[in-house]
Design an enzyme around this catalytic site. Sequence first.
Site, mmCIF file in Angstrom:
data_model
loop_
_atom_site.group_PDB
_atom_site.id
_atom_site.type_symbol
_atom_site.label_atom_id
_atom_site.label_comp_id
_atom_site.label_asym_id
_atom_site.label_seq_id
_atom_site.Cartn_x
_atom_site.Cartn_y
_atom_site.Cartn_z
ATOM 1 N N HIS A 1 -3.063 -20.222 -21.016
ATOM 2 C CA HIS A 1 -4.701 -19.487 -21.268
ATOM 3 C C HIS A 1 -6.137 -19.977 -21.150
ATOM 4 O O HIS A 1 -5.967 -20.528 -21.845
ATOM 5 C CB HIS A 1 -4.578 -18.254 -21.775
ATOM 6 C CG HIS A 1 -5.961 -17.762 -21.610
ATOM 7 N ND1 HIS A 1 -6.173 -15.999 -22.781
ATOM 8 C CD2 HIS A 1 -7.047 -17.754 -21.241
ATOM 9 C CE1 HIS A 1 -6.856 -15.178 -22.895
ATOM 10 N NE2 HIS A 1 -7.807 -16.106 -21.692
ATOM 11 N N ASN B 1 4.126 -19.204 -23.464
ATOM 12 C CA ASN B 1 3.139 -19.151 -23.551
ATOM 13 C C ASN B 1 2.670 -20.689 -24.831
ATOM 14 O O ASN B 1 2.805 -20.382 -26.020
ATOM 15 C CB ASN B 1 2.360 -18.413 -24.256
ATOM 16 C CG ASN B 1 0.585 -18.515 -24.249
ATOM 17 O OD1 ASN B 1 0.406 -19.668 -24.855
ATOM 18 N ND2 ASN B 1 -0.130 -17.359 -23.889
ATOM 19 N N GLU C 1 -3.284 -17.646 -17.666
ATOM 20 C CA GLU C 1 -4.363 -16.157 -17.493
ATOM 21 C C GLU C 1 -5.804 -16.752 -17.636
ATOM 22 O O GLU C 1 -6.022 -17.776 -18.343
ATOM 23 C CB GLU C 1 -4.035 -15.928 -18.912
ATOM 24 C CG GLU C 1 -1.815 -15.339 -19.707
ATOM 25 C CD GLU C 1 -1.999 -15.503 -20.872
ATOM 26 O OE1 GLU C 1 -3.019 -15.153 -21.446
ATOM 27 O OE2 GLU C 1 -1.030 -15.210 -21.307
ATOM 28 N N HIS D 1 2.675 -9.828 -25.788
ATOM 29 C CA HIS D 1 1.785 -10.015 -27.229
ATOM 30 C C HIS D 1 2.160 -9.178 -28.407
ATOM 31 O O HIS D 1 2.375 -8.567 -28.480
ATOM 32 C CB HIS D 1 0.082 -9.143 -26.721
ATOM 33 C CG HIS D 1 -0.704 -9.884 -27.597
ATOM 34 N ND1 HIS D 1 -0.932 -9.084 -28.672
ATOM 35 C CD2 HIS D 1 -1.784 -10.770 -26.969
ATOM 36 C CE1 HIS D 1 -1.807 -9.890 -29.163
ATOM 37 N NE2 HIS D 1 -3.038 -11.114 -28.126
ATOM 38 N N ARG E 1 -9.642 -20.432 -21.850
ATOM 39 C CA ARG E 1 -10.832 -19.521 -22.500
ATOM 40 C C ARG E 1 -11.856 -19.842 -22.597
ATOM 41 O O ARG E 1 -11.503 -21.314 -21.963
ATOM 42 C CB ARG E 1 -9.941 -19.220 -23.824
ATOM 43 C CG ARG E 1 -9.278 -18.543 -24.324
ATOM 44 C CD ARG E 1 -9.254 -18.297 -26.312
ATOM 45 N NE ARG E 1 -10.157 -16.918 -25.690
ATOM 46 C CZ ARG E 1 -9.304 -15.924 -26.518
ATOM 47 N NH1 ARG E 1 -8.490 -14.929 -26.020
ATOM 48 N NH2 ARG E 1 -10.409 -14.641 -26.333
HETATM 49 N N1 PXP Z 1 0.220 -11.700 -22.711
HETATM 50 C C1 PXP Z 1 -0.778 -12.316 -22.714
HETATM 51 C C2 PXP Z 1 -1.880 -11.265 -21.157
HETATM 52 C C3 PXP Z 1 -1.636 -13.100 -23.885
HETATM 53 O O1 PXP Z 1 -3.106 -13.285 -23.252
HETATM 54 C C4 PXP Z 1 -0.912 -13.157 -24.223
HETATM 55 C C5 PXP Z 1 -1.720 -14.167 -25.601
HETATM 56 O O2 PXP Z 1 -2.648 -15.117 -24.981
HETATM 57 C C6 PXP Z 1 0.659 -13.135 -24.483
HETATM 58 C C7 PXP Z 1 1.516 -12.448 -23.147
HETATM 59 C C8 PXP Z 1 1.631 -13.818 -25.472
HETATM 60 O O3 PXP Z 1 0.804 -13.325 -26.813
HETATM 61 P P1 PXP Z 1 1.574 -13.792 -28.203
HETATM 62 O O4 PXP Z 1 0.784 -15.369 -27.976
HETATM 63 O O5 PXP Z 1 0.782 -12.675 -29.170
HETATM 64 O O6 PXP Z 1 3.775 -13.793 -28.019
#
Ligand code: PXP
Length: 239
Positions: free
Chosen positions: A45, A9, A72, A188, A47
């Site tokens: 993502h 990400n 996302e 996450h 937002r």
């Molecule tokens: N998966 C999803 C659905 C998320 O919303 C996020 C955060 O944007 C992540 C994974 C990745 O989380 P992190 O940035 O804490 O590694």
Amino acid sequence: MKAQRLGVNVDHVATLRNARGEAYPDPVAAALLAIAAGADGITIHLREDRRHIRDADVPAMKAGIDKPLNFEMAATEEMVEIALAVRPHACCIVPEKRTEVTTEGGLDVVGHEVALRGIVGRLKAAGIRVSMFVDPDPVQLRASAAIGADIVELHTGGYAHGAAGELERLVAAARLTAELGLECHAGHGLTFDNVAPVAAIAEVVELNIGHFLIGQAVFDGLPAVVRRMKALMVAARAG
Ligand code: PXP
């Protein structure tokens, strides 16, 4: 055991870019480096407040990379229209509150079954795979299957913060996800220190990791960080 993919990400490359309003660092350039170092896909993502990824980043990322793009998005009409225009490989539906610093909890699929069923149907009709970002809760997993999702992504935030019993909940949820015929992803809050037990869950075929990787890249460089995370995942699955 099935191979496990690493989705990187790159949202926080855009956070850094936006901090100064310049065109750098470029999230697409970061994605290409991550892919060259072993990332199997890229996650972004968009937002509602555009605090990191912005509208123009989405088609630029789709056109700029040759690996699957996981988009996302909140379950809003605006985001569905963007997804249908860009056609990423997959969409992961996430809950979104403007005041949160990150996605704090899983989606309440049970409470929004009707609306989500419609969104899942429209995205799938466009050939997009659809994922629900949920807590490791059997009720939410069953609801995700009932509305036609292809995938569930298990929220590992509780585990990452050391909540008691969370790893066992993730293991049980991954098993149920597979029994329901859905593909299981997780993510996450994962880091070098906590990734192994989640990577070792047989049914989890993809991890999506962002904040830690981009932060650690400041010290070690993005390619080295992606390579190390991938190696830790492979080692965890080899037992
Ligand atoms: N998966 C999803 C659905 C998320 O919303 C996020 C955060 O944007 C992540 C994974 C990745 O989380 P992190 O940035 O804490 O590694």
